[in-house]
Design an enzyme around this catalytic site. Structure first.
Site, mmCIF file in Angstrom:
data_model
loop_
_atom_site.group_PDB
_atom_site.id
_atom_site.type_symbol
_atom_site.label_atom_id
_atom_site.label_comp_id
_atom_site.label_asym_id
_atom_site.label_seq_id
_atom_site.Cartn_x
_atom_site.Cartn_y
_atom_site.Cartn_z
ATOM 1 N N TYR A 1 41.414 28.541 -45.473
ATOM 2 C CA TYR A 1 41.565 27.915 -46.788
ATOM 3 C C TYR A 1 41.910 28.961 -47.836
ATOM 4 O O TYR A 1 42.786 28.750 -48.685
ATOM 5 C CB TYR A 1 40.301 27.163 -47.184
ATOM 6 C CG TYR A 1 40.408 26.508 -48.544
ATOM 7 C CD1 TYR A 1 41.411 25.574 -48.813
ATOM 8 C CD2 TYR A 1 39.513 26.819 -49.569
ATOM 9 C CE1 TYR A 1 41.528 24.971 -50.064
ATOM 10 C CE2 TYR A 1 39.613 26.216 -50.819
ATOM 11 C CZ TYR A 1 40.618 25.298 -51.058
ATOM 12 O OH TYR A 1 40.727 24.709 -52.308
ATOM 13 N N TYR B 1 37.605 30.678 -60.492
ATOM 14 C CA TYR B 1 36.562 31.106 -59.564
ATOM 15 C C TYR B 1 36.592 32.634 -59.384
ATOM 16 O O TYR B 1 37.672 33.240 -59.375
ATOM 17 C CB TYR B 1 36.766 30.471 -58.190
ATOM 18 C CG TYR B 1 36.283 29.041 -58.062
ATOM 19 C CD1 TYR B 1 35.652 28.378 -59.110
ATOM 20 C CD2 TYR B 1 36.456 28.347 -56.867
ATOM 21 C CE1 TYR B 1 35.215 27.075 -58.975
ATOM 22 C CE2 TYR B 1 36.023 27.036 -56.720
ATOM 23 C CZ TYR B 1 35.405 26.400 -57.774
ATOM 24 O OH TYR B 1 34.961 25.112 -57.644
ATOM 25 N N GLU C 1 33.176 15.212 -49.541
ATOM 26 C CA GLU C 1 34.072 15.364 -50.684
ATOM 27 C C GLU C 1 34.665 13.996 -50.992
ATOM 28 O O GLU C 1 34.928 13.207 -50.072
ATOM 29 C CB GLU C 1 35.178 16.381 -50.378
ATOM 30 C CG GLU C 1 36.143 16.637 -51.523
ATOM 31 C CD GLU C 1 37.040 17.835 -51.262
ATOM 32 O OE1 GLU C 1 36.514 18.878 -50.825
ATOM 33 O OE2 GLU C 1 38.262 17.730 -51.484
#
Length: 327
Positions: free
Chosen positions: A138, A198, A316
């Site tokens: 990811y 982030y 999710e």
């Protein structure tokens, strides 16, 4: 303001000739496939826990046209809306090829003069496993995507809503929605740090998406909720399924209410949900809660067994919500 021909999503069994659909996304066993056939884009995402098809339909069927570019981008448009997609074979490192394909996709959207890119879906095979260099796949994907957005002239504030989710096999499948004209705004959640900010602990490049995008119609507002999980600021929270369900619900409600207050809107109705759970045993528990809380029937809220973008996350949820204008 945009017109009334906003694309509508529906779910069901696969139909080779769904006459009102710009595109059909089929979740089914086998390899990833992409083509333009019968006047629509047909994308197959490998899925081994059943079958489900997702249709993006338009009232302007007579205006539809599409095709497949030399770079492997399948597309279909009705003059107002564009659906476009690519697939990428698996490889030891994803970022370089992802950047190249994403840049080609974004350039295509720009060349077709669709100015409002408002929703993207990213399916990454074996999303929590490591690439050849030990980087999580990811994070490897996010690196290529971020570089593509940067080279294509996007800023952090112009990144649209998106989902990044796993599927069983390797490779990448990406599809998006855009409008030729229209007023839209990208929305952040006050309970969460913007994903594009982030810290580096989550990868060499932060995830490139907004928590939601709102699309303004003449009489209503459509909110496209990004894939939302049990994250506060940038940290995963919730040590069990129940806690993660409750935190995810609070995140979604907070975002819905913040838009409602900011835009001085009336009632909000849940049009559809897509629910992802890591473990098949949790499908009924998770889907029943979210369908009840947001009043969305089963036929508009499919459940998928999928790896989530962080290995500690158990679920999710994404969705589309409609507000009535109150001005």
């Amino acid at each position: 303001m945009v017109g009334h021909n906003i694309l509508q999503v529906s779910y069901g069994a696969f139909e080779a000739e769904h006459r009102s659909a710009l595109a059909v996304v089929q979740y089914a066993q086998g390899n990833a496939k992409l083509c333009y056939r019968n006047g629509q884009v047909q994308l197959t995402i490998p899925y081994t826990h059943g079958e489900c098809s997702e249709y993006w339909s338009t009232p302007e069927v007579s205006s539809c046209r599409g095709g497949m570019t030399d770079l492997g981008i399948a597309w279909c448009e009705d003059g107002t809306n564009l659906f476009a997609a690519f697939i990428l074979d698996d490889r030891p490192r994803l970022s370089g090829a992802v950047q190249e394909k994403y840049e080609a996709l974004l350039k295509f959207v720009q060349e077709k003069e669709y100015r409002t890119l408002y929703r993207i879906w990213n399916y990454i095979g074996r999303i929590n496993q490591s690439n050849k260099d030990g980087l999580e796949r990811y994070q490897d994907f996010c690196l290529g995507r971020a570089l593509a957005f940067d080279r294509s002239g996007f800023t952090m504030e112009t990144l649209p809503a998106a989902t990044g989710i796993g599927f069983d096999e390797g490779g990448v499948c990406v599809y998006l929605l855009a409008r030729r004209d229209g007023l839209a705004a990208n929305i952040e959640n006050p309970l969460q740090l913007p994903a594009y900010r982030y810290p580096i602990t989550y990868g060499p490049k932060s995830p490139s998406f907004a928590r939601a995008t709102v699309l303004y119609d003449q009489q209503r507002l459509e909110l496209y909720l990004s894939g939302t999980a049990s994250i506060r600021q940038s940290v995963s929270v919730g040590s069990n399924l129940e806690e993660q369900i409750n935190i995810t619900i609070e995140n979604i409600i907070t975002l819905i209410e913040s838009v409602k207050k900011k835009e001085e809107l009336d009632n909000c109705v849940g049009s559809s949900l897509k629910i992802y759970v890591r473990h098949a045993k949790d499908k009924a528990t998770v889907s029943n809660v979210f369908r009840h809380v947001f009043n969305v029937p089963p036929e508009n809220s499919p459940v998928f067994v999928s790896d989530i973008c962080r290995s500690e996350l158990l679920l999710e949820v994404e969705g589309v919500f409609s507000y009535t204008m109150n001005k």
